[in-house]
Design a protein around this motif. Structure first.
Motif, mmCIF file in Angstrom:
data_model
loop_
_atom_site.group_PDB
_atom_site.id
_atom_site.type_symbol
_atom_site.label_atom_id
_atom_site.label_comp_id
_atom_site.label_asym_id
_atom_site.label_seq_id
_atom_site.Cartn_x
_atom_site.Cartn_y
_atom_site.Cartn_z
ATOM 1 N N ASP A 1 4.489 4.772 -0.302
ATOM 2 C CA ASP A 1 4.724 6.209 -0.374
ATOM 3 C C ASP A 1 5.720 6.535 -1.478
ATOM 4 O O ASP A 1 5.503 7.448 -2.298
ATOM 5 C CB ASP A 1 5.222 6.703 0.984
ATOM 6 C CG ASP A 1 5.209 8.214 1.096
ATOM 7 O OD1 ASP A 1 6.027 8.869 0.431
ATOM 8 O OD2 ASP A 1 4.383 8.742 1.874
ATOM 9 N N ARG A 2 6.812 5.791 -1.520
ATOM 10 C CA ARG A 2 7.866 6.057 -2.506
ATOM 11 C C ARG A 2 7.345 5.868 -3.930
ATOM 12 O O ARG A 2 7.597 6.697 -4.817
ATOM 13 C CB ARG A 2 9.051 5.128 -2.244
ATOM 14 C CG ARG A 2 10.242 5.342 -3.182
ATOM 15 C CD ARG A 2 11.392 4.419 -2.824
ATOM 16 N NE ARG A 2 11.853 4.645 -1.458
ATOM 17 C CZ ARG A 2 11.643 3.782 -0.435
ATOM 18 N NH1 ARG A 2 10.991 2.651 -0.648
ATOM 19 N NH2 ARG A 2 12.087 4.059 0.763
ATOM 20 N N ARG B 1 4.906 8.645 -5.070
ATOM 21 C CA ARG B 1 5.572 9.931 -5.325
ATOM 22 C C ARG B 1 6.491 9.883 -6.540
ATOM 23 O O ARG B 1 6.836 10.934 -7.100
ATOM 24 C CB ARG B 1 6.363 10.359 -4.090
ATOM 25 C CG ARG B 1 5.490 10.649 -2.884
ATOM 26 C CD ARG B 1 6.290 11.182 -1.709
ATOM 27 N NE ARG B 1 5.498 11.262 -0.499
ATOM 28 C CZ ARG B 1 4.617 12.232 -0.227
ATOM 29 N NH1 ARG B 1 4.439 13.205 -1.098
ATOM 30 N NH2 ARG B 1 3.943 12.222 0.910
ATOM 31 N N THR B 2 6.885 8.697 -6.984
ATOM 32 C CA THR B 2 7.832 8.566 -8.087
ATOM 33 C C THR B 2 7.150 8.563 -9.452
ATOM 34 O O THR B 2 7.735 9.018 -10.435
ATOM 35 C CB THR B 2 8.655 7.275 -7.920
ATOM 36 O OG1 THR B 2 9.364 7.323 -6.684
ATOM 37 C CG2 THR B 2 9.661 7.106 -9.049
ATOM 38 N N ARG C 1 1.624 18.163 -3.380
ATOM 39 C CA ARG C 1 1.881 18.242 -1.939
ATOM 40 C C ARG C 1 0.834 17.461 -1.122
ATOM 41 O O ARG C 1 0.499 17.818 0.001
ATOM 42 C CB ARG C 1 1.945 19.701 -1.468
ATOM 43 C CG ARG C 1 3.073 20.493 -2.113
ATOM 44 C CD ARG C 1 3.086 21.929 -1.642
ATOM 45 N NE ARG C 1 1.878 22.640 -2.038
ATOM 46 C CZ ARG C 1 1.674 23.151 -3.245
ATOM 47 N NH1 ARG C 1 2.588 23.031 -4.186
ATOM 48 N NH2 ARG C 1 0.549 23.787 -3.522
ATOM 49 N N GLN C 2 0.325 16.388 -1.716
ATOM 50 C CA GLN C 2 -0.685 15.587 -1.030
ATOM 51 C C GLN C 2 -0.082 14.812 0.135
ATOM 52 O O GLN C 2 0.998 14.231 0.026
ATOM 53 C CB GLN C 2 -1.330 14.603 -2.009
ATOM 54 C CG GLN C 2 -2.396 13.707 -1.387
ATOM 55 C CD GLN C 2 -3.019 12.776 -2.404
ATOM 56 O OE1 GLN C 2 -2.594 12.728 -3.551
ATOM 57 N NE2 GLN C 2 -4.021 12.021 -1.995
ATOM 58 N N HIS C 3 -0.794 14.810 1.263
ATOM 59 C CA HIS C 3 -0.415 13.964 2.394
ATOM 60 C C HIS C 3 -0.858 12.541 2.103
ATOM 61 O O HIS C 3 -2.038 12.295 1.833
ATOM 62 C CB HIS C 3 -1.073 14.464 3.682
ATOM 63 C CG HIS C 3 -0.976 13.488 4.816
ATOM 64 N ND1 HIS C 3 0.197 13.276 5.507
ATOM 65 C CD2 HIS C 3 -1.915 12.651 5.367
ATOM 66 C CE1 HIS C 3 -0.020 12.366 6.429
ATOM 67 N NE2 HIS C 3 -1.275 11.965 6.363
ATOM 68 N N LEU C 4 0.075 11.594 2.140
ATOM 69 C CA LEU C 4 -0.256 10.196 1.868
ATOM 70 C C LEU C 4 -0.535 9.461 3.181
ATOM 71 O O LEU C 4 0.114 9.732 4.209
ATOM 72 C CB LEU C 4 0.872 9.521 1.099
ATOM 73 C CG LEU C 4 1.146 10.126 -0.289
ATOM 74 C CD1 LEU C 4 2.304 9.422 -0.970
ATOM 75 C CD2 LEU C 4 -0.099 10.070 -1.165
ATOM 76 N N ARG D 1 -4.405 11.818 -6.267
ATOM 77 C CA ARG D 1 -3.117 12.523 -6.230
ATOM 78 C C ARG D 1 -3.262 13.999 -6.567
ATOM 79 O O ARG D 1 -3.853 14.371 -7.566
ATOM 80 C CB ARG D 1 -2.063 11.876 -7.132
ATOM 81 C CG ARG D 1 -1.682 10.490 -6.687
ATOM 82 C CD ARG D 1 -0.295 10.137 -7.148
ATOM 83 N NE ARG D 1 -0.207 10.037 -8.594
ATOM 84 C CZ ARG D 1 0.937 9.931 -9.249
ATOM 85 N NH1 ARG D 1 2.080 9.949 -8.588
ATOM 86 N NH2 ARG D 1 0.944 9.815 -10.548
#
Length: 200
Positions: free
Chosen positions: A89-90, A93-94, A147-150, A144
């Protein structure tokens, strides 16, 4: 973080190859030295095979977060703390904008065509998976969106449920599957890989 000129991110999740650290199931079967040799050889092979393709930019998501000199000259991003889902997740998003494909360093049979197929699948799907023989997956790719739910929160990692849990978390979003491959996690899987390499 600097923009990626290719617009496509390939991320190789990699632990620093160290004697007695990591690959514990494999080491239990073949010993620490043989496990270390495999970890180094697999990481080197994937970096050589995938790292120079102009269609994407290769990132190494490394553990431990420091030091990172062993990963040079690749672009390096820290995995950070937590379970595998937290770290995936990190990293997702990075990274700068654009589709991302992530694979582990313990599937040395991955080819450039596999990665190209994954990015191509993301043209028409929200996610793509490379199923592993043990019920997990050797690759995940995500288109991607803002505001996508992972799909990593409730996955039973390191079990035969990992792929089905992650796909279930995708809900109604479109997913694609690549060919089945095998993670090298124990002695029998290493022997099958080495036997196949000799035949090849």
């Amino acid at each position: 973080m600097a923009a990626d000129p290719t617009g496509q991110h390939l991320v190789l999740f990699a632990r620093q190859p160290r004697y007695g650290v990591g690959k514990r199931r494999l080491a239990a079967d073949v010993g620490d030295l043989e496990a270390l040799r495999f970890a180094r050889a697999s990481l080197d092979r994937l970096r050589r095979t995938l790292g120079t393709d102009p269609r994407w930019t290769l990132w190494l998501a490394v553990s431990p977060d420091r030091p990172t000199g062993w990963a040079a000259p690749a672009r390096v991003i820290a995995q950070g703390p937590g379970n595998l889902g937290d770290r995936l997740d990190r990293v997702v998003r990075t990274l700068p904008p654009g589709p991302v494909v992530i694979l582990g360093a313990d599937t040395p049979t991955v080819t450039r065509q596999d990665v190209a197929d994954a990015f191509a699948a993301l043209g028409a799907h929200d996610a793509v998976f490379g199923p592993a023989r043990d019920g997990g997956y050797w690759l995940i790719g995500l288109r991607r969106r803002p505001r996508q739910h992972l799909p990593f929160a409730r996955v039973r990692w390191s079990t035969e449920h990992a792929l089905t849990d992650t796909m279930a978390a995708m809900g109604a979003r479109a997913t694609a599957l690549l060919r089945v491959q095998e993670d090298i996690d124990d002695g029998p899987s290493l022997r099958r890989y080495l036997s196949g390499s000799r035949r090849g």
